[in-house]
Motif scaffolding. Sequence first.
Motif, PDB file in Angstrom:
ATOM      1  N   GLY A 152      -6.379   8.006   4.600  1.00 38.99           N
ATOM      2  CA  GLY A 152      -5.652   6.963   5.299  1.00 38.99           C
ATOM      3  C   GLY A 152      -4.321   6.720   4.658  1.00 38.99           C
ATOM      4  N   SER A 165      -6.967   2.331  -2.873  1.00 39.29           N
ATOM      5  CA  SER A 165      -6.375   3.276  -1.924  1.00 39.29           C
ATOM      6  C   SER A 165      -6.708   4.696  -2.339  1.00 39.29           C
ATOM      7  N   ASP A 183     -15.230   4.086   2.871  1.00 37.12           N
ATOM      8  CA  ASP A 183     -15.101   2.694   3.303  1.00 37.12           C
ATOM      9  C   ASP A 183     -16.478   2.025   3.423  1.00 37.12           C
ATOM     10  N   GLU A 227      -5.428   9.052  -1.473  1.00 38.76           N
ATOM     11  CA  GLU A 227      -4.602  10.028  -0.774  1.00 38.76           C
ATOM     12  C   GLU A 227      -4.961  11.421  -1.257  1.00 38.76           C
ATOM     13  N   THR A 268      -8.585  -5.697  -1.050  1.00 39.29           N
ATOM     14  CA  THR A 268      -8.183  -4.910   0.120  1.00 39.29           C
ATOM     15  C   THR A 268      -8.356  -3.435  -0.199  1.00 39.29           C
ATOM     16  N   HIS A 269      -8.513  -2.637   0.851  1.00 34.82           N
ATOM     17  CA  HIS A 269      -8.668  -1.197   0.603  1.00 34.82           C
ATOM     18  C   HIS A 269      -8.196  -0.396   1.799  1.00 34.82           C
ATOM     19  N   ASN A 270      -7.831   0.829   1.509  1.00 36.70           N
ATOM     20  CA  ASN A 270      -7.385   1.775   2.535  1.00 36.70           C
ATOM     21  C   ASN A 270      -7.929   3.138   2.136  1.00 36.70           C
ATOM     22  N   VAL A 271      -9.213   3.346   2.390  1.00 37.73           N
ATOM     23  CA  VAL A 271      -9.888   4.581   1.971  1.00 37.73           C
ATOM     24  C   VAL A 271     -10.696   5.144   3.132  1.00 37.73           C
ATOM     25  N   GLN A 272     -10.039   5.386   4.237  1.00 38.17           N
ATOM     26  CA  GLN A 272     -10.716   5.934   5.418  1.00 38.17           C
ATOM     27  C   GLN A 272     -10.857   7.450   5.273  1.00 38.17           C
ATOM     28  N   GLU A 302     -17.744  -1.306   1.282  1.00 42.46           N
ATOM     29  CA  GLU A 302     -18.310  -2.504   1.910  1.00 42.46           C
ATOM     30  C   GLU A 302     -19.627  -2.884   1.246  1.00 42.46           C
ATOM     31  N   HIS A 353      -6.560  -3.895  -5.008  1.00 45.77           N
ATOM     32  CA  HIS A 353      -6.319  -3.013  -3.858  1.00 45.77           C
ATOM     33  C   HIS A 353      -6.789  -1.603  -4.204  1.00 45.77           C
TER      34      HIS A 353
END
Length: 390
Positions: A390, A298, A237, A300, A259-263, A241, A296
């Motif tokens: 995430g 992401s 993340d 997993e 948007t992103h979801n890469v925690q 940024e 987006h």
Amino acid sequence: MMKPEDWEAHAGWILEAVSEARVIVDWTGRIVFVNRPSEAWFGYRREELIGQKVEVLVPERHRGAHSSNRASFTSQPRARPMGAGLELDARRKDGTEFPVDISLWPLEQEGRLFILAAIRDMTEHKRLQTQLANEHRELVRARQELEKTVADLKRSNSELEQFAYVASHDLQEPLRMVASYTQLLAKRYKGKLDTDADEFIGYAVDGANRMQRLIQDLLAYSRVTTQGHDFERVKCDEVLEEVLDNLRLAVDESQTVVTHNVQLTVMADRGQLGQVFQNLIGNAIKFRGQEPPWVHISAERRNEEWLFSVRDNGIGIDPQYADRIFVVFQRLHAREEYPGTGIGLAICKKIVERHGGRIWVKSQLGKGATFYFTLPVHSPGPFPEGEGAG
């Protein structure tokens, strides 16, 4: 002493029930019983074999050794294989031979010793054994050739990378001079000569500028391996940024929503991972459609890999070109439509492969594209709380 007909009455029904040859001899080595499969295997009628020495079924070159082995067995009779570890052959009536395996059992009737020989035809076994040996040799040879090819490719790639680096680096200075003088010509003499001269000077300026971009991109491609940094623990993340800060102007001008979801934390070359994200997001902005662009990102975990996806709503890609777009300098559109040298995705592929992963795309024309890439899950230590996928 039991007669042949007595053996047939006593044990024949059992020995006839098996599909392999069974032969009974007395302690002197004379045959007293054979079953039906023995007749078929050896080509003799039963009455031709009864009373003969068992060596009639052995190739002449082995008969002396066979007699010695038989004598040894009768001196200490016990169930055991005959000629264990040896290549045994049997002889048919017509003189042809075939490989066999023989097991022996002592039998005692009326105080006399008899020997039951269970004979197995090993022809198919030997054929398969030879086939397997040949296939093994072929596999060993193929593996050696593959290892040599891989070594040659590694050496060739290393040499090509070094050549690309040196060539592109050394070409920059003379090309910079060419570009500078052509631009000077365009500035000083534009409108002072005829229209053909202005056009020709324009071509020279454009060609020099494009060559500079190509050389700079080729240099960047070669540096993926020649100047890559060591892997470290990288928070995805944070890298994203930084990438979005670099792309801020393009994002704002195109009104792109990212948007992103890469925690998660991965082991990677931080700068190169940023290059991958920047190229993929930059392409999504460049190849946008009529709708306001969105992207987006992401990730997993899939077994021992992190699976990343970068999805957009752009113009999409014809599936038949899904592999071609990762090749150096391969373009699907004219430069007038979309600028660039066509090396960005090749750099992404090289970076991902340097990290032990793979990259691919799923797309259809007019329906956006999703780029996927993987990175291995390394385990240098436990992830801090909250750093899983995430």
